[in-house]
Design a protein around this motif. Structure first.
Motif: not given
Length: 235
Positions: A1-20
């Protein structure tokens, strides 16, 4: 395996109610994100479920050219990284951690820019001249899917026949045998039947791991081929 997980740290997103981030499948990336548990992972779901959005962001996070092509090379600077691509993080294995920059082996097939990419190939290699669109896909697979690396595909079946899809499964198996990894967005019940592959179904529910026989697209294809009229009468 080369990549085990893909994720977005919550602290990097200002508004989770907008696209995407308001797309359920993309929202599933927030926090712990999505684990990749097999060398080949297929993303399936209806149009608008977020397949291409995830695949393209994954490619950007890996460091591939946003227009597609061989990893570690840059063909164009015309496309900027997407919002999701800028925030997505990849948990790499020890092998994946060594694949950076020019050493980021692999390939990104982006559906929207595939024609432009194959035009570049035609100028560089006579092997791409005077072949059909589907054959150019197969030529790309044969020419570039041959080393240990990360291969990211967005609906490669678009130009492929039934038998060509079977041939692609063989190519992906060769990638796995070489120690590579594949992430592929697809609508194909043929590709997703690949033995040993992990299938993630995207939808209003977010992301869930599903066996091939339980996929909605498989059930629909079976029902349609058994009795097309059940579907056509509603058109």
């Amino acid at each position: 395996m080369i990549v085990e997980r893909m994720h977005v740290p919550v602290g990097l997103v200002d508004d989770t109610a907008v696209w995407p981030y308001d797309v359920p499948a993309v929202a599933a990336l927030l926090g712990e994100g999505i684990a990749l548990e097999a060398p080949v992972t297929f993303l399936v779901g209806e149009n608008g479920s977020g397949k291409s959005t995830l695949v393209e962001a994954f490619a950007e996070a890996w460091g591939a050219d946003v227009r597609g092509g061989t990893s570690g090379r840059r063909y164009s600077s015309e496309l900027e990284r997407s919002t999701l691509g800028s925030t997505m993080r990849l948990d790499r294995t020890r092998l994946g951690a060594r694949m950076v920059g020019e050493r980021a082996a692999g390939y990104f097939l982006r559906s929207e820019t595939a024609l432009d990419m194959f035009t570049r190939y035609e100028k560089a290699s006579p092997a791409y001249l005077e072949v059909s669109h589907g054959e150019s896909y197969l030529e790309a697979f044969d020419s570039h899917f041959h080393e240990k690396g990360l291969y990211i595909l967005d609906e490669p079946e678009a130009a492929l026949s039934f038998t060509a899809c079977l041939r692609l499964i063989g190519t992906l198996a060769d990638v796995v045998e070489a120690g590579g990894q594949v992430l592929c967005a697809t609508h194909s019940p043929v590709l997703t039947s690949m033995p040993g592959a992990s299938i993630l179904e995207l939808g209003d529910h977010g992301v869930r791991r599903v066996d091939w026989a339980d996929l909605e697209l498989v059930r629909h294809w079976r029902a349609f081929l058994d009795e097309p009229g059940r579907y056509l009468r509603h058109l």
